[in-house]
Write a protein that holds these residues in place. Structure first.
Motif, mmCIF file in Angstrom:
data_model
loop_
_atom_site.group_PDB
_atom_site.id
_atom_site.type_symbol
_atom_site.label_atom_id
_atom_site.label_comp_id
_atom_site.label_asym_id
_atom_site.label_seq_id
_atom_site.Cartn_x
_atom_site.Cartn_y
_atom_site.Cartn_z
ATOM 1 N N GLU A 44 -50.380 -41.429 8.203
ATOM 2 C CA GLU A 44 -49.319 -41.322 7.214
ATOM 3 C C GLU A 44 -48.042 -41.999 7.921
ATOM 4 O O GLU A 44 -47.698 -41.987 9.041
ATOM 5 C CB GLU A 44 -49.168 -39.847 6.946
ATOM 6 C CG GLU A 44 -48.269 -39.741 5.817
ATOM 7 C CD GLU A 44 -48.221 -38.304 5.280
ATOM 8 O OE1 GLU A 44 -47.302 -37.978 4.543
ATOM 9 O OE2 GLU A 44 -49.149 -37.396 5.852
ATOM 10 N N ILE A 45 -47.188 -42.526 6.970
ATOM 11 C CA ILE A 45 -45.985 -42.680 7.547
ATOM 12 C C ILE A 45 -44.927 -42.444 6.425
ATOM 13 O O ILE A 45 -45.158 -42.585 5.234
ATOM 14 C CB ILE A 45 -45.969 -44.409 7.367
ATOM 15 C CG1 ILE A 45 -44.529 -44.966 8.096
ATOM 16 C CG2 ILE A 45 -46.062 -45.006 6.146
ATOM 17 C CD1 ILE A 45 -44.180 -46.515 8.595
ATOM 18 N N GLU A 46 -43.693 -42.163 6.733
ATOM 19 C CA GLU A 46 -42.605 -41.520 6.009
ATOM 20 C C GLU A 46 -41.240 -42.380 6.163
ATOM 21 O O GLU A 46 -40.921 -42.247 7.537
ATOM 22 C CB GLU A 46 -42.324 -40.186 6.198
ATOM 23 C CG GLU A 46 -41.653 -39.357 5.293
ATOM 24 C CD GLU A 46 -41.378 -38.074 5.330
ATOM 25 O OE1 GLU A 46 -42.388 -37.242 4.867
ATOM 26 O OE2 GLU A 46 -40.504 -37.507 5.951
ATOM 27 N N ILE A 47 -40.741 -42.723 5.532
ATOM 28 C CA ILE A 47 -39.338 -43.666 5.535
ATOM 29 C C ILE A 47 -38.409 -43.017 4.723
ATOM 30 O O ILE A 47 -38.590 -42.838 3.662
ATOM 31 C CB ILE A 47 -39.551 -45.178 5.265
ATOM 32 C CG1 ILE A 47 -40.790 -45.772 6.247
ATOM 33 C CG2 ILE A 47 -38.315 -45.939 5.712
ATOM 34 C CD1 ILE A 47 -41.209 -47.046 5.927
ATOM 35 N N ALA A 48 -37.260 -42.607 5.348
ATOM 36 C CA ALA A 48 -36.078 -42.444 4.486
ATOM 37 C C ALA A 48 -34.954 -43.202 4.913
ATOM 38 O O ALA A 48 -34.814 -43.816 6.032
ATOM 39 C CB ALA A 48 -35.817 -40.751 5.032
ATOM 40 N N ALA A 49 -34.031 -43.705 3.784
ATOM 41 C CA ALA A 49 -33.120 -44.643 4.167
ATOM 42 C C ALA A 49 -31.954 -44.239 3.182
ATOM 43 O O ALA A 49 -32.098 -43.926 1.992
ATOM 44 C CB ALA A 49 -33.688 -46.155 3.974
ATOM 45 N N ARG A 69 -43.207 -42.132 1.256
ATOM 46 C CA ARG A 69 -44.446 -41.609 2.009
ATOM 47 C C ARG A 69 -45.779 -42.393 1.644
ATOM 48 O O ARG A 69 -45.980 -42.418 0.543
ATOM 49 C CB ARG A 69 -44.494 -40.103 1.670
ATOM 50 C CG ARG A 69 -45.487 -39.486 2.755
ATOM 51 C CD ARG A 69 -45.692 -37.621 2.659
ATOM 52 N NE ARG A 69 -44.434 -37.120 3.078
ATOM 53 C CZ ARG A 69 -43.856 -36.278 2.458
ATOM 54 N NH1 ARG A 69 -44.415 -35.470 1.584
ATOM 55 N NH2 ARG A 69 -42.726 -35.870 2.821
ATOM 56 N N ALA A 70 -46.412 -42.981 2.594
ATOM 57 C CA ALA A 70 -47.566 -43.405 2.358
ATOM 58 C C ALA A 70 -48.587 -43.251 3.224
ATOM 59 O O ALA A 70 -48.480 -42.665 4.237
ATOM 60 C CB ALA A 70 -47.349 -44.994 2.365
ATOM 61 N N LYS A 71 -49.934 -43.067 2.641
ATOM 62 C CA LYS A 71 -51.127 -42.860 3.700
ATOM 63 C C LYS A 71 -52.033 -44.217 3.841
ATOM 64 O O LYS A 71 -52.105 -45.101 3.180
ATOM 65 C CB LYS A 71 -52.053 -41.724 2.934
ATOM 66 C CG LYS A 71 -51.249 -40.594 2.974
ATOM 67 C CD LYS A 71 -52.391 -39.594 2.442
ATOM 68 C CE LYS A 71 -51.249 -38.113 2.241
ATOM 69 N NZ LYS A 71 -52.359 -37.003 2.425
#
Length: 160
Positions: free
Chosen positions: A143-148, A158-160
């Motif tokens: 999983e990856i989570e990006i906040a900007a 959030r993507a799997k």
């Protein structure tokens, strides 16, 4: 059973027993009813005047503290303030000029010149809140989570 009696022929010097401590030091845009208003760590030159507010505890007799204002490492002002008891709230102020852009700090000193506290802040030409931009990338297993943010909006993906 033994007992001990201690006799003293002198009095305790209360001046030496005094332990001043700073409960709060903030830079703010105003002081109203002995309380800081709009405290922060960054201000623009459009703010005409800023205040250093300090709350002192532990004063068992009247004494002084000093606010020493520094701009870019150079002392700009030294203001002695009376502390009349505990707790005690006091403040000093500084008028800002357009040339005052940069790093500042205020040292809070006791009557003997010992540092009690330091508060650092910055003066900018533009509103500093619009320069708060950045991104956080969080990698998790599968999983990856990006906040900007661009200073106005916040996005989270959030993507799997």
């Amino acid at each position: 059973m033994a007992s001990m009696v201690i006799l003293s022929s002198g009095s305790v010097n209360q001046a030496h027993a005094q332990e001043l401590t700073v409960e709060q030091t903030v830079i703010c845009k105003n002081v109203v009813n002995r309380a800081p208003v709009d405290a922060g760590n960054s201000f623009t030159t459009s703010v005409d005047k800023i205040f250093c507010f300090t709350k002192i505890v532990g004063a068992n007799h009247p004494t002084d503290i000093t606010h020493v204002w520094y701009f870019d490492g150079t002392e700009r002002d030294r203001i002695t303030l009376t502390v009349g008891g505990s707790p005690w709230r006091t403040y000093s102020s500084k008028r800002l000029r357009q040339s005052d852009v940069g790093p500042w700090h205020v040292d809070v000193l006791d009557a003997g010149g010992n540092m009690l506290d330091r508060v650092a802040f910055a003066i900018t030409k533009d509103d500093p809140k619009f320069q708060l931009n950045g991104a956080l990338v969080k990698l998790l297993p599968g999983e990856i989570e990006i906040a900007a943010t661009d200073g106005h909006r916040l996005a989270v993906v959030r993507a799997k």
